[in-house]
Design a protein around this motif. Structure first.
Motif: not given
Length: 219
Positions: A95-115
């Motif tokens: 639904k997020s990508f359908e609504n127009g999001a370009k990225g999706y991360l969960v909050k336990n993602v590492g700093a390097e992957e977020m960057v």
């Protein structure tokens, strides 16, 4: 790389401050503002604030993230939206990508992957965090009983070093961990990953891992 102006929407102050501290410590990243919910995002943008990337939670009071993503896609299509949430179910992702999001991360993602995600999305790409991407791959394999079909390695022209990096990426190692393990610089590892993405015509790292799994390139 040009400066990336970031707007952050997160209703938990401690979490918001932590993310802001991380992003502000990165070269070429500037958090222009941080707010509690989607309504505050829209009110702030109406004042003329210029941002490149919006990072938003989904579960917020007053206006939730999904509604905000939809509003942003309609009103500010040039601003790239990245969802950062605890919710990892397929329905919220799709639904997020359908609504127009370009990225999706969960909050336990590492700093390097977020960057990496922010840089990739800012340049025009789309990104799904590796944790969810691998869950999707596993569900797809189980659902369709996919049997990996080997590809002609000569056509891909992958070097032994690139295959080593690919294997370690599939095991969940970060660029820094791979560089330590293979005695390479982090920049060299990043170069190998980019070459792998380009040679396999993958959209991003999770898509690269999916390609490698389905084609028998990794153990």
């Amino acid at each position: 790389m040009s400066e990336v102006k970031i707007l952050l929407a997160e209703d938990h102050l401690v979490v918001r401050n932590g993310i802001k501290l991380l992003l502000d410590s990165q070269e070429n990243f500037t958090v222009c503002a941080d707010v509690n919910n989607g309504r505050e995002v829209l009110e702030l943008l109406k004042t003329g604030l210029k941002v490149d990337v919006l990072i938003t939670d989904l579960s917020m009071q007053d206006m939730d993230g999904l509604q905000l993503v939809q509003e942003m896609n309609s009103l500010y299509p040039d601003i790239k939206v990245i969802v950062l949430t605890m919710l990892n179910c397929p329905q919220h992702v799709c639904k997020s990508f359908e609504n127009g999001a370009k990225g999706y991360l969960v909050k336990n993602v590492g700093a390097e992957e977020m960057v990496f995600c922010i840089k990739h999305v800012h340049k025009g790409g789309r990104y799904l965090c590796e944790e969810i991407a691998m869950d999707f791959v596993q569900m797809s394999i189980e659902k369709h009983n996919c049997i990996p079909m080997p590809v002609d390695l000569s056509e891909l022209d992958l070097s032994n070093r690139e295959l080593e990096v690919l294997q370690l990426l599939s095991e969940g190692l970060t660029n820094l961990e791979i560089s330590d393990k293979l005695f390479l610089s982090k920049r060299t590892v990043e170069g190998h990953r980019q070459n792998l993405i380009e040679k396999t015509k993958s959209r991003n790292t999770p898509a690269l891992i999916k390609f490698a799994m389905l084609n028998g390139l990794i153990k």
